[in-house]
Motif scaffolding. Structure first.
Motif, PDB file in Angstrom:
ATOM      1  N   ALA B  37      81.566 -17.218  40.295  1.00 36.15           N
ATOM      2  CA  ALA B  37      81.703 -17.900  39.010  1.00 36.15           C
ATOM      3  C   ALA B  37      81.149 -17.066  37.855  1.00 36.15           C
ATOM      4  O   ALA B  37      81.367 -17.384  36.689  1.00 36.15           O
ATOM      5  N   VAL B  38      80.438 -16.000  38.174  1.00 36.34           N
ATOM      6  CA  VAL B  38      79.870 -15.159  37.128  1.00 36.34           C
ATOM      7  C   VAL B  38      80.869 -14.045  36.821  1.00 36.34           C
ATOM      8  O   VAL B  38      81.186 -13.230  37.681  1.00 36.34           O
ATOM      9  N   ASP B  39      81.351 -14.010  35.566  1.00 43.07           N
ATOM     10  CA  ASP B  39      82.420 -13.083  35.203  1.00 43.07           C
ATOM     11  C   ASP B  39      82.164 -11.644  35.615  1.00 43.07           C
ATOM     12  O   ASP B  39      82.994 -11.022  36.281  1.00 43.07           O
ATOM     13  N   ARG B  40      81.009 -11.103  35.225  1.00 41.70           N
ATOM     14  CA  ARG B  40      80.818  -9.668  35.448  1.00 41.70           C
ATOM     15  C   ARG B  40      80.696  -9.345  36.938  1.00 41.70           C
ATOM     16  O   ARG B  40      80.859  -8.202  37.335  1.00 41.70           O
ATOM     17  N   LEU B  41      80.429 -10.358  37.763  1.00 40.59           N
ATOM     18  CA  LEU B  41      80.337 -10.109  39.208  1.00 40.59           C
ATOM     19  C   LEU B  41      81.715  -9.989  39.860  1.00 40.59           C
ATOM     20  O   LEU B  41      81.818  -9.784  41.072  1.00 40.59           O
ATOM     21  N   ASN B  42      82.764 -10.123  39.076  1.00 41.61           N
ATOM     22  CA  ASN B  42      84.105  -9.889  39.606  1.00 41.61           C
ATOM     23  C   ASN B  42      84.589  -8.480  39.294  1.00 41.61           C
ATOM     24  O   ASN B  42      85.721  -8.121  39.594  1.00 41.61           O
ATOM     25  N   GLN B  43      83.688  -7.673  38.669  1.00 39.95           N
ATOM     26  CA  GLN B  43      84.061  -6.289  38.357  1.00 39.95           C
ATOM     27  C   GLN B  43      83.188  -5.337  39.164  1.00 39.95           C
ATOM     28  O   GLN B  43      82.246  -5.734  39.835  1.00 39.95           O
ATOM     29  N   TYR B  44      83.523  -4.048  39.074  1.00 43.14           N
ATOM     30  CA  TYR B  44      82.806  -3.004  39.830  1.00 43.14           C
ATOM     31  C   TYR B  44      81.287  -3.103  39.689  1.00 43.14           C
ATOM     32  O   TYR B  44      80.776  -3.428  38.620  1.00 43.14           O
ATOM     33  N   THR B  45      80.601  -2.801  40.758  1.00 47.37           N
ATOM     34  CA  THR B  45      79.157  -2.648  40.698  1.00 47.37           C
ATOM     35  C   THR B  45      78.788  -1.216  41.078  1.00 47.37           C
ATOM     36  O   THR B  45      79.663  -0.349  41.196  1.00 47.37           O
ATOM     37  N   ARG B  46      77.525  -0.950  41.237  1.00 43.42           N
ATOM     38  CA  ARG B  46      77.030   0.384  41.586  1.00 43.42           C
ATOM     39  C   ARG B  46      77.661   0.817  42.917  1.00 43.42           C
ATOM     40  O   ARG B  46      77.660   0.058  43.886  1.00 43.42           O
ATOM     41  N   GLY B  47      78.169   2.039  42.937  1.00 46.62           N
ATOM     42  CA  GLY B  47      78.909   2.543  44.101  1.00 46.62           C
ATOM     43  C   GLY B  47      78.141   2.503  45.421  1.00 46.62           C
ATOM     44  O   GLY B  47      78.653   2.070  46.445  1.00 46.62           O
ATOM     45  N   PHE B  48      76.880   2.948  45.384  1.00 46.71           N
ATOM     46  CA  PHE B  48      76.143   3.081  46.641  1.00 46.71           C
ATOM     47  C   PHE B  48      75.519   1.772  47.104  1.00 46.71           C
ATOM     48  O   PHE B  48      74.884   1.707  48.151  1.00 46.71           O
ATOM     49  N   GLY B  49      75.715   0.719  46.309  1.00 41.27           N
ATOM     50  CA  GLY B  49      75.186  -0.588  46.674  1.00 41.27           C
ATOM     51  C   GLY B  49      74.735  -1.343  45.447  1.00 41.27           C
ATOM     52  O   GLY B  49      74.050  -0.786  44.585  1.00 41.27           O
ATOM     53  N   HIS B  50      75.164  -2.605  45.380  1.00 41.94           N
ATOM     54  CA  HIS B  50      74.825  -3.502  44.275  1.00 41.94           C
ATOM     55  C   HIS B  50      73.299  -3.543  44.117  1.00 41.94           C
ATOM     56  O   HIS B  50      72.582  -3.767  45.108  1.00 41.94           O
ATOM     57  N   PRO B  51      72.781  -3.337  42.913  1.00 39.73           N
ATOM     58  CA  PRO B  51      71.333  -3.259  42.728  1.00 39.73           C
ATOM     59  C   PRO B  51      70.526  -4.396  43.368  1.00 39.73           C
ATOM     60  O   PRO B  51      69.563  -4.121  44.083  1.00 39.73           O
ATOM     61  N   SER B  52      70.933  -5.650  43.159  1.00 42.61           N
ATOM     62  CA  SER B  52      70.106  -6.720  43.733  1.00 42.61           C
ATOM     63  C   SER B  52      70.163  -6.702  45.261  1.00 42.61           C
ATOM     64  O   SER B  52      69.197  -7.100  45.919  1.00 42.61           O
ATOM     65  N   LEU B  53      71.244  -6.217  45.831  1.00 40.81           N
ATOM     66  CA  LEU B  53      71.333  -6.173  47.292  1.00 40.81           C
ATOM     67  C   LEU B  53      70.461  -5.079  47.877  1.00 40.81           C
ATOM     68  O   LEU B  53      69.697  -5.313  48.822  1.00 40.81           O
ATOM     69  N   VAL B  54      70.532  -3.867  47.302  1.00 38.16           N
ATOM     70  CA  VAL B  54      69.715  -2.789  47.863  1.00 38.16           C
ATOM     71  C   VAL B  54      68.229  -3.083  47.677  1.00 38.16           C
ATOM     72  O   VAL B  54      67.402  -2.725  48.516  1.00 38.16           O
ATOM     73  N   LYS B  55      67.910  -3.788  46.592  1.00 37.84           N
ATOM     74  CA  LYS B  55      66.516  -4.194  46.375  1.00 37.84           C
ATOM     75  C   LYS B  55      66.082  -5.149  47.493  1.00 37.84           C
ATOM     76  O   LYS B  55      65.018  -5.002  48.089  1.00 37.84           O
ATOM     77  N   ALA B  56      66.916  -6.156  47.751  1.00 42.35           N
ATOM     78  CA  ALA B  56      66.594  -7.147  48.792  1.00 42.35           C
ATOM     79  C   ALA B  56      66.484  -6.479  50.162  1.00 42.35           C
ATOM     80  O   ALA B  56      65.556  -6.741  50.926  1.00 42.35           O
ATOM     81  N   LEU B  57      67.423  -5.599  50.464  1.00 42.28           N
ATOM     82  CA  LEU B  57      67.390  -4.888  51.753  1.00 42.28           C
ATOM     83  C   LEU B  57      66.104  -4.075  51.878  1.00 42.28           C
ATOM     84  O   LEU B  57      65.481  -4.040  52.940  1.00 42.28           O
TER      85      LEU B  57
END
Lengths: 436, 400
Positions: B37-57
């Motif tokens: 539902a968040v507009d910008r989350l339907n567009q490209y993110t960081r190539g090597f991994g979405h920032p919030s995901l790599v942070k969580a990992l």
């Protein structure tokens, strides 16, 4: 039991990376995306819309998630979710004038990027030459190299502009003799990108026939990147090279949901072609990625179903989106022209390239610099003006980077507010230059 | 690919392909709806991994590994663990390189190594002669045999723990044997740990990268699909030292560039939820394996009652079964296929129950050794296991 380990032993002492990575490690996007994230107030750099995907597509996604059947969270068919390949076969079968089997003539990929990768890996190896038309979407070169192939470049050459009129992407053309000279017995494939990123050129029937004739004559494959197929302006027509005589059997046509439905973050793409080519692409796919994410495929299938029903009608997204983008194009063209940056009016895509020669005084030339001028200019611009764009040299090979080094590429798939903000930056900049 | 076509037939009880038919946790599904539902989350993110995901990992794995993990340089997000295996092998394996693969192995390791120009060198897990309990722990590597496989051409060993298909969870001692050889011969370790959270009572999952001298030479691979029962999200990750991960990142930027954004954001949020309760038994990482343990035990009992010999797995969601005890005569089937392939085909046709033949997980030399086994997947909802129960209870009542 203790283990004595000298610090030398704990580290890998031998070189670890493979030779196939040679010459492929530099990537303009990693650098420029980071710069834009850090400095830009207005980002016209990387190609993605800052407006949302259409409501019907977002609704399809949510609907897929809310269904009782939670199996959409599990693996689907590896070569493409059945509802998606079925509708793609139907849709593109009509456009290509072919009876398409969804199981063998269509394969879904993780974005058009992965489709390109599968093509290069499936068809190109050491000893093969691949013709790439410059300026090109930058990944074609490293992908050719990673497959062991040799890229052979042929430039689009700008015709002299007519007395002060702005150039069109149409004015950038291949020299037929020059193109023909690039084909030889080692040529395995030519990569065609129409509409072209970064120039926005929409190859004409004549130009495509020229390429097709050479492909047939030299028995060469055509990798046809058509991700911007719906974004053509001024009444121009996108012609699919696979529909030309002799071309269906030697062409893989690549498409993208990201560009088609303004959802680049979904990373859903596809290949369409004859089974004799797709079978190798399938092999490559099953040994690299195997499955693509399910939910987005389901939603894209719904999107295409809607578009099939509305095809050619005013309500079709494929009619509305280019209309909207043409207006945005014209807005940006106007803004750039007003300040003295010379835009090349694109016939298609959501990119345009502008000549920044008039602004060169802001960023002095450094004669022996390794970095092309336009790259330094674009970096200076984002850091000092907060406006992000991509240097055109990113889309050229080797020596040609220095030749076409006074152009930058803007993406205009942006909300009006963004384009207005860009205009403000440009206006202010011009004022700063002209005031004492 | 061959056996997954079976999945489409609803009259067959499918215990073959490794995919859950249980629902992912509801908060995981909700996070995806929120992200989309968040507009910008339907567009490209960081190539090597979405920032919030790599942070969580990095947070989750820092806690598990007890070492600092840089989210930007030590992690790559890929299209499934499959994509991580591909990126790792393409980045680090080429012609002239040998790669040790422990049999039975997840079937993609061999073609991926070959495609990279490498030479697979197989070593089988062997059934310990004193084993009576038929546990996955009875299947071990012969240390001398393993040592013999290492030479100056050995570039890497692929480790899969918990193991698919057997479900073996390598012990610290077993991992030390492998680690010692890696260090001695200066080889890499590609550690496929997708089932890391699925370990059953009495067992502990140990990351070989945490052993002395191993962090510098190990790529550890994980999977959202297995962690959260969302195989259809196709998100995985590689974690390791920057000087190795950077080469995987180069492969990634030249193969598919970015992974889907909304999925990565949703996964990040799910990880935060579970990270906060990592010391709590409610954490999905632990609650899932508890749920699976009872399914494992039920499956094992049903198989035993039908006269089959299951190998009880210490981890993972697969169970291998010795079918030779049934003495099903398939010699009249004149295909040159191994016995287990023929058995599975016969079982699908006559019992409407599917599994995967174990010789699919072997190199050419060992197919004979494993052809009396088939693999069942037990991450299935109760109604599926109920249907399997009916078939197994009636097994001996029907003639072949």
């Amino acid at each position: 039991q203790t283990h004595f380990l000298s610090s030398l032993q704990t580290k890998m002492s031998r070189p670890v990376q493979t030779r196939r990575l040679e010459g492929t490690d530099k990537n303009i996007w990693v650098e420029f995306v980071k710069l834009a994230a850090t400095y830009s107030k207005v980002n016209l750099g990387q190609g993605f819309p800052d407006f949302p995907p259409p409501d019907f597509l977002k609704e399809a996604f949510v609907k897929a998630l809310s269904e009782e059947n939670h199996m959409l969270h599990q693996y689907t068919r590896a070569f493409g979710h059945p509802p998606l390949v079925k509708i793609l076969a139907q849709f593109f079968g009509k456009l290509l004038g072919q009876e398409l089997d969804p199981m063998t003539n269509v394969m879904v990929t993780v974005g058009a990027y992965q489709a390109l990768f599968c093509c290069f890996q499936a068809f190109i190896e050491e000893g093969d030459e691949v013709i790439i038309i410059e300026p090109f979407f930058d990944c074609y070169e490293p992908m050719t190299k990673m497959a062991g192939g040799t890229p052979v470049f042929v430039p689009l050459r700008p015709k002299a502009s007519k007395d002060g009129k702005l150039m069109s992407s149409e004015d950038w053309q291949l020299d037929p003799a020059e193109l023909a000279s690039k084909f030889n017995e080692r040529t395995k494939a030519i990569v065609l990108n129409s509409p072209n990123n970064p120039l926005g050129k929409v190859f004409s029937q004549g130009e495509l026939e020229l390429i097709a004739d050479l492909c047939v004559k030299h028995d060469v494959l055509c990798i046809s990147d058509e991700v911007y197929e719906w974004l053509v302006y001024d009444g121009k027509k996108h012609i699919r090279i696979a529909s030309l005589p002799g071309m269906w059997d030697r062409t893989v046509t690549i498409g993208s949901a990201g560009k088609t439905f303004s959802a680049t973050g979904w990373k859903v793409g596809w290949t369409v072609g004859p089974n004799r080519l797709l079978q190798h692409i399938r092999t490559m796919h099953q040994n690299s990625v195997y499955h693509c994410a399910t939910v987005a495929q389901e939603a894209v299938a719904q999107g295409f179903q809607r578009e099939l029903e509305l095809y050619g009608k005013a309500d079709s997204y494929f009619v509305q989106l280019p209309k909207e983008l043409q207006q945005k194009r014209d807005l940006l063209v106007q803004s750039l022209d007003a300040v003295g940056m010379k835009p090349i009016i694109p016939e298609g895509t959501y990119f345009l390239v502008a000549d920044i020669s008039k602004f060169k005084s802001d960023v002095p030339d450094v004669p022996d610099s390794d970095e092309p001028y336009d790259s330094r200019f674009a970096k200076w611009m984002v850091k000092n003006k907060g406006l992000a764009a991509i240097p055109l040299s990113a889309f050229y090979s080797g020596d040609n980077k220095k030749k076409y080094n006074h152009f930058i590429r803007f993406c205009f798939a942006k909300e009006e507010a963004t384009l207005k903000a860009a205009n403000d930056i440009l206006q202010k900049w011009k004022q700063e230059k002209t005031s004492p | 690919v061959e056996f997954t076509k079976v999945a489409a037939d609803p009259s067959i009880v499918n215990l073959g392909q490794g995919l859950p038919d249980i629902s992912p946790p509801s908060y995981v599904k909700e996070e995806l709806a929120k992200a989309a539902a968040v507009d910008r989350l339907n567009q490209y993110t960081r190539g090597f991994g979405h920032p919030s995901l790599v942070k969580a990992l990095s947070q989750v794995y820092e806690k598990v590994c007890g070492r600092k993990i840089d989210p930007l340089t030590d992690i790559l997000v890929t299209v499934g663990a499959y994509g991580s295996l591909f990126s790792t092998i393409q980045a680090l394996i080429e012609e002239g390189d040998e790669v040790i693969i422990i049999e039975p192995f997840y079937d993609c390791y061999e073609p991926m190594v070959r495609m990279a120009g490498g030479k697979p060198v197989f070593i089988p897990l062997r059934y310990k002669k004193d084993g009576n309990s038929a546990s996955s722990a009875d299947w071990v590597l012969d240390p001398a045999e393993l040592a013999n496989k290492f030479n100056s051409k050995t570039k890497a060993i692929i480790l899969n723990t918990p193991n698919n298909p057997i479900g073996k969870v390598f012990t610290r001692e077993e991992l030390q044997v492998i680690a010692d050889l890696c260090i001695k011969h200066d080889t890499l370790c590609i550690s496929d740990e997708v089932y890391e959270w699925m370990v059953y009572k009495g067992n502990k999952h140990i990351k070989i990268a945490t052993l002395p001298g191993m962090w510098e030479r190990t790529i550890t691979i994980g999977s959202a699909g297995k962690t959260y029962s969302v195989t259809g999200w196709k998100l995985g990750w590689s974690i390791g030292p920057q000087n190795l991960i950077k080469h995987l990142q180069v492969v990634h930027q030249n193969t598919l560039y970015t992974c889907p954004t909304p999925l990565q954001e949703a996964l990040a949020q799910a990880f935060w939820i579970d990270f906060k309760r990592m010391d709590d038994p409610d954490c999905y990482f632990y609650s899932l394996s508890q749920e699976l343990e009872s399914k494992r035990d039920r499956m094992a009992q049903l198989l035993q009652e039908a006269g089959l010999k299951p190998v009880i797995p210490d981890g993972g969601y697969f169970m291998i079964v010795d079918v030779s005890t049934l003495n099903v005569d398939l010699s009249d089937v004149d295909e040159k296929q191994p016995y287990d392939y023929k058995f599975v085909k016969w079982m699908i046709k006559s019992k409407k129950l599917s599994a995967i033949p174990l010789s699919a997980f072997c190199g050419p030399e060992t197919k004979r050794q494993f052809e009396k086994y088939i693999r069942f997947c037990f991450i299935k909802k109760d109604s599926t296991l109920d249907a399997a129960e009916v078939i197994l209870k009636n097994w001996n009542k029907q003639t072949a």
